[in-house]
Design a protein around this motif. Structure first.
Motif, PDB file in Angstrom:
ATOM      1  N   THR A  26       2.800  -8.157  -8.276  1.00 26.30           N
ATOM      2  CA  THR A  26       2.871  -8.578  -7.046  1.00 26.30           C
ATOM      3  C   THR A  26       2.036  -8.114  -5.844  1.00 26.30           C
ATOM      4  OG1 THR A  26       4.890  -7.514  -6.743  1.00 26.30           O
ATOM      5  CG2 THR A  26       4.955 -10.013  -7.475  1.00 26.30           C
ATOM      6  N   HIS A  27       1.261  -7.000  -6.351  1.00 28.36           N
ATOM      7  CA  HIS A  27       0.461  -6.185  -5.102  1.00 28.36           C
ATOM      8  C   HIS A  27       1.282  -5.847  -3.717  1.00 28.36           C
ATOM      9  CE1 HIS A  27      -2.166  -8.346  -7.803  1.00 28.36           C
ATOM     10  NE2 HIS A  27      -3.021  -7.123  -7.629  1.00 28.36           N
ATOM     11  N   PRO A  28       2.426  -5.406  -4.017  1.00 28.02           N
ATOM     12  CA  PRO A  28       3.482  -5.127  -2.796  1.00 28.02           C
ATOM     13  C   PRO A  28       2.891  -4.381  -1.671  1.00 28.02           C
ATOM     14  CG  PRO A  28       4.383  -3.848  -4.607  1.00 28.02           C
ATOM     15  CD  PRO A  28       3.102  -4.554  -5.125  1.00 28.02           C
ATOM     16  N   TYR A  73      -0.698  -2.649  -2.244  1.00 26.24           N
ATOM     17  CA  TYR A  73      -0.776  -1.695  -3.319  1.00 26.24           C
ATOM     18  C   TYR A  73      -0.921  -2.171  -4.799  1.00 26.24           C
ATOM     19  CZ  TYR A  73      -0.564   1.456   0.325  1.00 26.24           C
ATOM     20  OH  TYR A  73      -0.624   2.303   1.733  1.00 26.24           O
ATOM     21  N   ASP A  74      -1.474  -1.462  -5.557  1.00 27.85           N
ATOM     22  CA  ASP A  74      -1.537  -1.964  -7.012  1.00 27.85           C
ATOM     23  C   ASP A  74      -1.804  -0.846  -7.958  1.00 27.85           C
ATOM     24  OD1 ASP A  74      -2.433  -3.263  -9.300  1.00 27.85           O
ATOM     25  OD2 ASP A  74      -4.286  -4.377  -8.555  1.00 27.85           O
ATOM     26  N   ALA A  75      -1.154  -0.501  -8.812  1.00 23.04           N
ATOM     27  CA  ALA A  75      -1.055   0.514  -9.620  1.00 23.04           C
ATOM     28  C   ALA A  75      -1.979   0.351 -11.023  1.00 23.04           C
ATOM     29  CB  ALA A  75       0.441   0.903 -10.246  1.00 23.04           C
ATOM     30  N   ASP A  79     -11.076  -2.008 -13.002  1.00 20.79           N
ATOM     31  CA  ASP A  79     -11.830  -2.866 -12.228  1.00 20.79           C
ATOM     32  C   ASP A  79     -11.447  -4.268 -12.093  1.00 20.79           C
ATOM     33  OD1 ASP A  79     -13.557  -1.000 -11.368  1.00 20.79           O
ATOM     34  OD2 ASP A  79     -14.884  -1.100 -12.854  1.00 20.79           O
ATOM     35  N   HIS A  80     -10.940  -4.843 -11.215  1.00 21.12           N
ATOM     36  CA  HIS A  80     -10.778  -6.423 -11.252  1.00 21.12           C
ATOM     37  C   HIS A  80     -10.822  -6.744  -9.932  1.00 21.12           C
ATOM     38  CE1 HIS A  80      -6.587  -4.439 -10.643  1.00 21.12           C
ATOM     39  NE2 HIS A  80      -6.231  -5.413  -9.833  1.00 21.12           N
ATOM     40  N   ALA A  81     -11.147  -8.286  -9.883  1.00 22.76           N
ATOM     41  CA  ALA A  81     -11.258  -8.881  -8.270  1.00 22.76           C
ATOM     42  C   ALA A  81     -10.001  -9.166  -7.888  1.00 22.76           C
ATOM     43  CB  ALA A  81     -12.261  -9.996  -8.413  1.00 22.76           C
ATOM     44  N   HIS A  82      -9.685  -9.427  -6.652  1.00 24.17           N
ATOM     45  CA  HIS A  82      -8.640  -9.890  -6.154  1.00 24.17           C
ATOM     46  C   HIS A  82      -8.819 -11.121  -5.189  1.00 24.17           C
ATOM     47  CE1 HIS A  82      -6.932  -5.723  -6.666  1.00 24.17           C
ATOM     48  NE2 HIS A  82      -6.133  -6.316  -7.049  1.00 24.17           N
ATOM     49  N   PHE A  83      -7.679 -11.937  -5.378  1.00 19.63           N
ATOM     50  CA  PHE A  83      -7.917 -13.137  -4.276  1.00 19.63           C
ATOM     51  C   PHE A  83      -6.717 -12.989  -3.476  1.00 19.63           C
ATOM     52  CE2 PHE A  83      -6.461 -17.421  -2.987  1.00 19.63           C
ATOM     53  CZ  PHE A  83      -7.632 -18.080  -3.025  1.00 19.63           C
ATOM     54  N   PHE A  92      -3.616 -11.913  -5.687  1.00 22.89           N
ATOM     55  CA  PHE A  92      -3.569 -12.247  -6.843  1.00 22.89           C
ATOM     56  C   PHE A  92      -4.708 -11.412  -7.487  1.00 22.89           C
ATOM     57  CE2 PHE A  92      -1.811 -15.665  -4.077  1.00 22.89           C
ATOM     58  CZ  PHE A  92      -0.777 -15.894  -4.611  1.00 22.89           C
ATOM     59  N   ASP A  93      -4.462 -11.064  -8.789  1.00 19.79           N
ATOM     60  CA  ASP A  93      -5.617 -10.652  -9.649  1.00 19.79           C
ATOM     61  C   ASP A  93      -6.456 -11.838 -10.176  1.00 19.79           C
ATOM     62  OD1 ASP A  93      -4.641  -8.211  -9.578  1.00 19.79           O
ATOM     63  OD2 ASP A  93      -3.410  -8.230 -11.288  1.00 19.79           O
ATOM     64  N   VAL A  94      -7.616 -11.651 -10.381  1.00 20.38           N
ATOM     65  CA  VAL A  94      -8.609 -12.839 -10.747  1.00 20.38           C
ATOM     66  C   VAL A  94      -9.543 -12.393 -11.625  1.00 20.38           C
ATOM     67  CG1 VAL A  94      -8.373 -14.656  -8.884  1.00 20.38           C
ATOM     68  CG2 VAL A  94      -9.934 -12.803  -8.788  1.00 20.38           C
TER      69      VAL A  94
END
Ligand SMILES: [Zn+2]
Ligand SMILES: [Zn+2]
Length: 131
Positions: A26-28, A73-75, A79-83, A92-94
């Motif tokens: 959830t990228h809290p 924050y994201d553990a 490499d990934h993009a976020h929305f 969100f991960d995209v």
């Protein structure tokens, strides 16, 4: 009961925070991390949570995503993009949606080769659009 040292307690707190972050998608924000971690570690202070998150971030063990009004924050440090939703502020991960794009697939631009990337997309998520 065994008495534990300050150092042991801080190590335990650190690994608990890291474990919590690893377990969610959830990228809290720091505030949410604090609220959730406090449920299990009632004595932990907000300052500790913020400090620990910063330590992990500086070590590159977690990543911080800056949105307009917060830091999430994201553990997952792959490499990934976020929305980022401008309505609810959720992140969100995209990954799968954009991994087929030529630049990301070949890790190459006209300027040079890509080692890593950070991409943020901004918009309204489905849930907010359906409101
Ligand atoms: Zn939204
Ligand atoms: Zn992510």
């Amino acid at each position: 009961m065994q008495k534990i040292s300050k150092k042991e307690r801080s190590t335990a707190q650190k690994s608990f925070i890291f474990g919590y972050l690893k377990g969610v998608k959830t990228h809290p924000t720091a505030e949410i991390v604090y609220r959730e971690v406090k449920k299990k570690l009632p004595t932990i202070s907000q300052g500790t949570v913020y400090r620990v998150l910063n330590i992990f971030k500086n070590k590159g063990e977690i990543q911080a995503i800056d949105t307009k009004d917060n830091v999430h924050y994201d553990a997952d440090i792959s490499d990934h993009a976020h929305f980022i939703c401008s309505e609810c502020g959720n992140v969100f991960d995209v990954t799968s949606d954009c991994s087929e794009c030529g630049i990301l697939k070949n890790k190459r631009t006209k300027v040079g080769l890509i080692n890593s990337f950070k991409i943020n997309f901004y918009g309204e998520c489905k849930q907010c659009r359906n409101k």
